[in-house]
Design a protein around this motif. Sequence first.
Motif, PDB file in Angstrom:
ATOM      1  N   GLU A 145       0.838  -1.211   0.000  1.00 36.03           N
ATOM      2  CA  GLU A 145       0.000   0.000   0.000  1.00 36.03           C
ATOM      3  C   GLU A 145       0.869   1.256   0.000  1.00 36.03           C
ATOM      4  O   GLU A 145       0.625   2.192  -0.756  1.00 36.03           O
ATOM      5  CB  GLU A 145      -0.944  -0.022   1.207  1.00 36.03           C
TER       6      GLU A 145
ATOM      7  N   ARG B 269       2.439   1.610  -3.424  1.00 37.46           N
ATOM      8  CA  ARG B 269       1.483   2.134  -4.406  1.00 37.46           C
ATOM      9  C   ARG B 269       1.326   3.641  -4.239  1.00 37.46           C
ATOM     10  O   ARG B 269       1.377   4.391  -5.210  1.00 37.46           O
ATOM     11  CB  ARG B 269       0.117   1.453  -4.248  1.00 37.46           C
TER      12      ARG B 269
ATOM     13  N   GLU C 275       2.291   6.581  -6.958  1.00 39.97           N
ATOM     14  CA  GLU C 275       1.319   7.567  -7.450  1.00 39.97           C
ATOM     15  C   GLU C 275       1.831   8.993  -7.252  1.00 39.97           C
ATOM     16  O   GLU C 275       1.757   9.818  -8.156  1.00 39.97           O
ATOM     17  CB  GLU C 275      -0.026   7.386  -6.728  1.00 39.97           C
TER      18      GLU C 275
ATOM     19  N   ARG D 163      -6.272   2.746   0.694  1.00 42.09           N
ATOM     20  CA  ARG D 163      -7.553   2.135   0.336  1.00 42.09           C
ATOM     21  C   ARG D 163      -8.289   1.791   1.628  1.00 42.09           C
ATOM     22  O   ARG D 163      -7.681   1.479   2.638  1.00 42.09           O
ATOM     23  CB  ARG D 163      -7.334   0.884  -0.501  1.00 42.09           C
TER      24      ARG D 163
ATOM     25  N   ILE E 298     -11.586   3.537  -2.443  1.00 39.69           N
ATOM     26  CA  ILE E 298     -10.608   4.421  -1.828  1.00 39.69           C
ATOM     27  C   ILE E 298     -11.338   5.203  -0.749  1.00 39.69           C
ATOM     28  O   ILE E 298     -12.476   5.637  -0.936  1.00 39.69           O
ATOM     29  CB  ILE E 298      -9.993   5.367  -2.883  1.00 39.69           C
TER      30      ILE E 298
ATOM     31  N   ALA F  57      -8.771   4.784  -8.462  1.00 44.59           N
ATOM     32  CA  ALA F  57      -7.479   5.002  -7.813  1.00 44.59           C
ATOM     33  C   ALA F  57      -6.786   6.198  -8.453  1.00 44.59           C
ATOM     34  O   ALA F  57      -6.970   6.482  -9.639  1.00 44.59           O
ATOM     35  CB  ALA F  57      -6.614   3.754  -7.953  1.00 44.59           C
TER      36      ALA F  57
END
Length: 154
Positions: free
Chosen positions: A29, A32, A36, A113, A121, A128
């Motif tokens: 997580e 990710r 981003e 999330r 989300i 996302a």
Amino acid sequence: MSPRARTNQLLYQAELILDIAPGKDEHAEARRMASEEAALALTELALESLLREVTEHARLERHDWRELLGPEGAGVAELHRLRELASHPESWLGWLLQRFEALHDSAGVARRRNPSQPGLIAVGSGAALGDELRACLREAKQEIASLRETSEEW
């Protein structure tokens, strides 16, 4: 490297980062979210590179997007076009500028999330950030091609 090549490179790198699989361990997580935000930061650099590229003929001293896309920005046709686009929050540029502001905020822009509903989300829309950014980059590339055309006419 030319401003055009740099813009292309930064957009490509942002897309590459979005394609990195976060894995399935306890850090997935966070990985990710980091991807981003990194892709968004590269996209911000790409916007400044694009602004440098399409205003080369105006020989501007600075290329900060806040200045050039703000109300006091230079009176260059390409900038006027981008300012108009930025004024619509649902446009790719309006969406990006909102996320850039959040990126610079202490809370950041990426969100965890919701663990109770893995497909959702916790804050914002159901998509996302990475997926929204991918779609935004596709739209941006189409606009960039058009901006380059008008810029080359100068």
